[in-house]
Design an enzyme around this catalytic site. Structure first.
Site, mmCIF file in Angstrom:
data_model
loop_
_atom_site.group_PDB
_atom_site.id
_atom_site.type_symbol
_atom_site.label_atom_id
_atom_site.label_comp_id
_atom_site.label_asym_id
_atom_site.label_seq_id
_atom_site.Cartn_x
_atom_site.Cartn_y
_atom_site.Cartn_z
ATOM 1 N N THR A 1 0.814 -1.217 0.000
ATOM 2 C CA THR A 1 0.000 0.000 0.000
ATOM 3 C C THR A 1 0.846 1.265 0.000
ATOM 4 O OG1 THR A 1 -1.533 1.305 1.380
ATOM 5 C CG2 THR A 1 -0.114 -0.248 2.516
ATOM 6 N N TYR B 1 -1.204 0.583 10.731
ATOM 7 C CA TYR B 1 -1.519 -0.076 9.461
ATOM 8 C C TYR B 1 -0.329 0.006 8.510
ATOM 9 C CZ TYR B 1 -3.481 -0.761 4.806
ATOM 10 O OH TYR B 1 -3.708 -1.188 3.514
ATOM 11 N N LYS C 1 2.191 -3.078 7.096
ATOM 12 C CA LYS C 1 2.352 -3.349 5.669
ATOM 13 C C LYS C 1 3.814 -3.274 5.232
ATOM 14 C CE LYS C 1 -1.782 -4.183 3.894
ATOM 15 N NZ LYS C 1 -2.063 -5.316 3.007
ATOM 16 N N GLU D 1 0.296 3.662 1.834
ATOM 17 C CA GLU D 1 0.409 4.118 3.221
ATOM 18 C C GLU D 1 1.780 3.806 3.802
ATOM 19 O OE1 GLU D 1 -1.503 5.822 5.376
ATOM 20 O OE2 GLU D 1 -3.154 6.190 3.999
#
Length: 333
Positions: A122, A146, A150, A124
Site C-alpha cells: 500500500t 496499518y 504493511k 500508506e
C-alpha cells in the site's frame, strides 16, 4: 489455472475473482468465519467459486487452504485495512497484516513451493513522504500501525523471494475505490451521504482533513495489474497508481456535482463548512476525524508498471466518482 484469494469478500477480492473467472481460472477463496456472513460482494459469483474456511491469524487453516486448493497463484488481499482502526487495534493489525503474510508464505513453502504469490502492499507505507511522486525506490516512512504492518509484510515478501526462491511480488497500490468500497472509508462515506441527503434521510456530512491529497483510481483496473505481475518471468515490486492527485475537498465537490450541488466554503481549516446553492450547511469539518499523524499527500508514479507490465488505468477520476455516487443512489432506492 487455479488461484487462491485471501480476502475474497472484500472490494479487491471480488473484482479479482470476477476477472480470473472470466479468464477461465478455477477460483478458491479464503473466508473468515463470521456469525453473520459478509458475502455481498461475491453473491453474484458464489456458485462459481469455492470458499475455504480460514483466518490469517491461524497457521493450520492456511496450510489446509493451500493444501486443498493446490493453487498456481495466491493473492493475499486479506487485511485489517482501515487506517483509523489500526490506531486502537494495533496488535490485531500487526498480527493479521504482518504475521499473516509470514503464515501464508510459510504455507506455500511447505505445501506448494511453485505457487506464485502476490502481496497487497500500500501507498500508506510511504506515509510522511520523502519525495513526490512516490516510486518503487522511495523510502518508507509509515505514519500508522496499518502502514507499519504493511512495511513488515512488504519486506517479508521480498525476503521470501530472495531466500527461498518463491515467485513473490508486491503491488504497491495507491488509493483505489469502487461502489464496493467499505462504508467506513472516506470515499464511500461521502457518496453514501450524498445518496441519503438526496433522499432526505441525512442533512449533513461530517468530515476530517479536507486538504489531504490522494491518488485515486478504480479497483477494477487495479486487479488487472495484480494478475499481470504474476505472469512475469521474474517477480518484482510495482507501484500501481494513476499519477494524478486530488484533495478530499475536490472529491467531495466532484461527488456533490454529480447531483447538481455546487458547494461554497467558509471558515478555518478545523471549522470549515460547505454550503449548498440554497446556503444550507451540508458539509462540516470535525476534528475528531483527523489522524494522529497526518499523511498529507500520496501520489504514485506508475511508469514501471506501464513499461514492464503494459498496464494503464482506464477509468478517470471523474468517472470513478460519478460511478460511486450513482451506485449509492441506486442502492438506496
Amino acid at each position: 489455472m487455479k488461484a487462491l484469494i485471501t480476502g475474497i469478500t472484500g472490494q479487491d477480492g471480488s473484482y479479482l475473482a470476477e476477472s480470473l473467472l472470466d479468464k477461465g481460472y478455477e477460483v478458491y477463496g479464503l473466508e473468515r468465519r463470521l456469525s453473520v456472513p459478509n458475502d455481498r460482494n461475491i453473491e453474484h459469483i458464489k456458485d462459481r467459486i469455492r470458499l475455504l474456511s480460514g483466518d490469517m491469524s491461524d497457521q493450520n487453516s492456511l496450510m489446509s487452504a493451500v493444501s486443498e486448493a493446490q493453487p498456481d497463484e495466491v493473492y493475499n488481499l486479506a487485511a485489517q485495512s482501515f487506517v483509523p482502526a489500526s490506531h486502537y487495534q494495533a496488535e490485531l493489525t500487526g498480527d493479521v497484516n504482518g504475521l499473516g503474510v509470514v503464515r501464508i508464505l510459510s504455507a506455500i513453502r511447505a505445501v506448494k513451493q511453485d505457487a506464485r504469490f502476490y502481496q497487497a502492499s500500500t501507498s500508506e507505507m510511504f506515509g510522511n513522504v520523502q519525495e513526490t511522486p512516490q516510486t518503487e525506490t522511495t523510502r518508507f516512512h509509515p505514519r500508522s500501525p496499518y502502514g507499519c504492518s504493511k512495511v513488515f509484510a512488504y519486506w517479508t515478501t521480498v525476503n521470501h523471494r530472495e531466500s527461498y526462491d518463491i515467485h513473490a511480488s508486491n503491488g504497491i497500490l495507491f488509493n483505489h475505490e469502487s461502489p464496493r468500497r467499505g462504508s467506513e472509508f472516506i470515499t464511500r462515506k461521502v457518496t453514501r451521504a450524498i445518496a441519503r441527503i438526496q433522499a432526505g434521510s441525512q442533512s449533513e456530512l461530517k468530515i476530517g482533513n479536507l486538504d489531504s491529497r490522494r491518488d485515486w483510481g478504480f479497483a477494477g483496473d487495479y486487479v488487472e495489474a495484480m494478475q499481470l505481475m504474476l505472469q512475469q518471468d521474474t517477480p518484482d515490486d510495482y507501484v500501481i497508481a494513476t499519477g494524478q492527485d486530488h484533495t478530499v475537498r475536490e472529491f467531495i465537490e466532484t461527488a456533490f456535482g454529480v447531483v447538481g450541488i455546487n458547494l461554497t466554503w467558509e471558515g478555518e481549516r478545523e471549522k470549515e463548512v460547505g454550503y449548498d446553492s440554497l446556503e444550507n450547511p451540508i458539509v462540516s469539518v470535525d476534528p475528531q476525524f483527523f489522524r494522529p499523524a497526518e499523511v498529507h499527500i500520496l501520489k504514485g508514479d506508475p511508469t514501471k508498471a506501464k513499461t514492464q507490465l503494459g498496464w494503464e488505468p482506464t477509468t478517470t477520476f471523474e468517472e470513478l466518482v460519478e460511478m460511486m455516487v450513482e451506485a449509492d443512489i441506486e442502492a438506496l432506492k
